[in-house]
Design a protein around this motif. Structure first.
Motif, PDB file in Angstrom:
ATOM      1  N   UNK A   1      -4.287   5.833  -0.412  1.00  0.00           N
ATOM      2  CA  UNK A   1      -4.172   5.759  -1.695  1.00  0.00           C
ATOM      3  C   UNK A   1      -5.751   6.364  -2.497  1.00  0.00           C
ATOM      4  N   UNK A   2      -6.250   6.447  -1.147  1.00  0.00           N
ATOM      5  CA  UNK A   2      -7.730   7.553  -2.015  1.00  0.00           C
ATOM      6  C   UNK A   2      -7.334   8.932  -2.908  1.00  0.00           C
TER       7      UNK A   2
ATOM      8  N   UNK B   1      -6.543   3.935   8.813  1.00  0.00           N
ATOM      9  CA  UNK B   1      -7.264   5.285   8.445  1.00  0.00           C
ATOM     10  C   UNK B   1      -6.836   6.360   6.745  1.00  0.00           C
ATOM     11  N   UNK B   2      -5.327   6.270   7.747  1.00  0.00           N
ATOM     12  CA  UNK B   2      -4.305   7.651   7.265  1.00  0.00           C
ATOM     13  C   UNK B   2      -3.737   6.926   5.401  1.00  0.00           C
ATOM     14  N   UNK B   3      -3.889   5.491   5.988  1.00  0.00           N
ATOM     15  CA  UNK B   3      -2.127   4.917   4.772  1.00  0.00           C
ATOM     16  C   UNK B   3      -3.922   4.723   3.500  1.00  0.00           C
TER      17      UNK B   3
ATOM     18  N   UNK C   1      -5.407  -3.542  23.167  1.00  0.00           N
ATOM     19  CA  UNK C   1      -5.537  -1.808  24.141  1.00  0.00           C
ATOM     20  C   UNK C   1      -5.283  -0.433  22.855  1.00  0.00           C
ATOM     21  N   UNK C   2      -4.907  -0.962  21.607  1.00  0.00           N
ATOM     22  CA  UNK C   2      -3.948   0.000  20.434  1.00  0.00           C
ATOM     23  C   UNK C   2      -5.181  -0.099  19.505  1.00  0.00           C
ATOM     24  N   UNK C   3      -6.268  -1.153  19.079  1.00  0.00           N
ATOM     25  CA  UNK C   3      -7.027  -0.877  18.175  1.00  0.00           C
ATOM     26  C   UNK C   3      -7.344   0.590  17.704  1.00  0.00           C
ATOM     27  N   UNK C   4      -7.694   1.212  18.348  1.00  0.00           N
ATOM     28  CA  UNK C   4      -8.112   2.388  18.248  1.00  0.00           C
ATOM     29  C   UNK C   4      -6.540   3.114  17.210  1.00  0.00           C
ATOM     30  N   UNK C   5      -5.386   3.337  17.783  1.00  0.00           N
ATOM     31  CA  UNK C   5      -4.186   3.423  17.322  1.00  0.00           C
ATOM     32  C   UNK C   5      -4.279   2.960  15.563  1.00  0.00           C
TER      33      UNK C   5
ATOM     34  N   UNK D   1       0.772  -1.342  -0.050  1.00  0.00           N
ATOM     35  CA  UNK D   1      -0.145   0.424   0.371  1.00  0.00           C
ATOM     36  C   UNK D   1       0.763   1.164  -0.177  1.00  0.00           C
ATOM     37  N   UNK D   2       1.889   1.499   0.138  1.00  0.00           N
ATOM     38  CA  UNK D   2       3.604   2.291   0.090  1.00  0.00           C
ATOM     39  C   UNK D   2       3.589   2.783   1.684  1.00  0.00           C
ATOM     40  N   UNK D   3       3.167   2.185   2.721  1.00  0.00           N
ATOM     41  CA  UNK D   3       3.633   3.089   3.953  1.00  0.00           C
ATOM     42  C   UNK D   3       4.362   2.702   4.378  1.00  0.00           C
ATOM     43  N   UNK D   4       5.166   3.116   5.090  1.00  0.00           N
ATOM     44  CA  UNK D   4       6.220   3.653   4.973  1.00  0.00           C
ATOM     45  C   UNK D   4       6.639   2.407   6.157  1.00  0.00           C
ATOM     46  N   UNK D   5       7.722   2.151   6.630  1.00  0.00           N
ATOM     47  CA  UNK D   5       8.823   1.689   7.356  1.00  0.00           C
ATOM     48  C   UNK D   5       8.316   2.142   9.019  1.00  0.00           C
ATOM     49  N   UNK D   6       7.657   3.649   8.833  1.00  0.00           N
ATOM     50  CA  UNK D   6       8.587   4.219  10.218  1.00  0.00           C
ATOM     51  C   UNK D   6       6.553   3.476  10.457  1.00  0.00           C
TER      52      UNK D   6
END
Length: 127
Positions: free
Chosen positions: A92-93, A86-88, A76-80, A57-62
């Motif tokens: 893409x959109x 969503x950001x990625x 507990x980290x699902x929202x993050x 998808x092009x997501x950065x390694x970071x």
């Protein structure tokens, strides 16, 4: 079923060096056996598939590192994690919209040239 690094690398179709790099970057944290050798299981297979899709998808390694850290911290980290996904998706959109705009531009120009070509052909038929 568990796999040592060589078999696992073959199974997920990436090199041993890449697996070691992923481990260094803390994208994957394999279990260790009594001799301190890396041991992977089916969950690791699915996780590597997921990492490969994130990369596609092009997501950065970071950002993949951030996602991996959150994943290892638990539910507990699902929202993050959702925020990262969503950001990625939004990235893409935006790329998709730009790509569609370029396709539309080319289709318009192709249409112009097709009309010009047809006029020339029709003109030559009359001669």
């Amino acid at each position: 079923m568990s796999y040592k690094i060589g078999k696992f690398a073959q199974l997920v179709n990436i090199s041993i060096d890449t697996l070691r790099y992923y481990e260094k970057m803390q994208l994957i944290i394999p279990k260790r056996d009594k001799n301190n050798l890396r041991i992977y299981d089916y969950r690791d297979v699915e996780w590597i598939k997921f990492i490969k899709r994130l990369k596609a998808t092009g997501m950065s390694i970071k950002n993949i590192q951030i996602y991996a850290k959150l994943r290892y911290q638990g539910d507990s980290t699902i929202d993050q994690r959702l925020h990262l996904l969503y950001g990625q998706k939004n990235i893409l959109k935006t790329k998709q919209e730009k790509l569609q705009s370029n396709i539309d531009f080319l289709n318009h120009k192709i249409g112009v040239y097709q009309k010009m070509k047809n006029k020339i052909i029709n003109k030559n038929k009359k001669i």
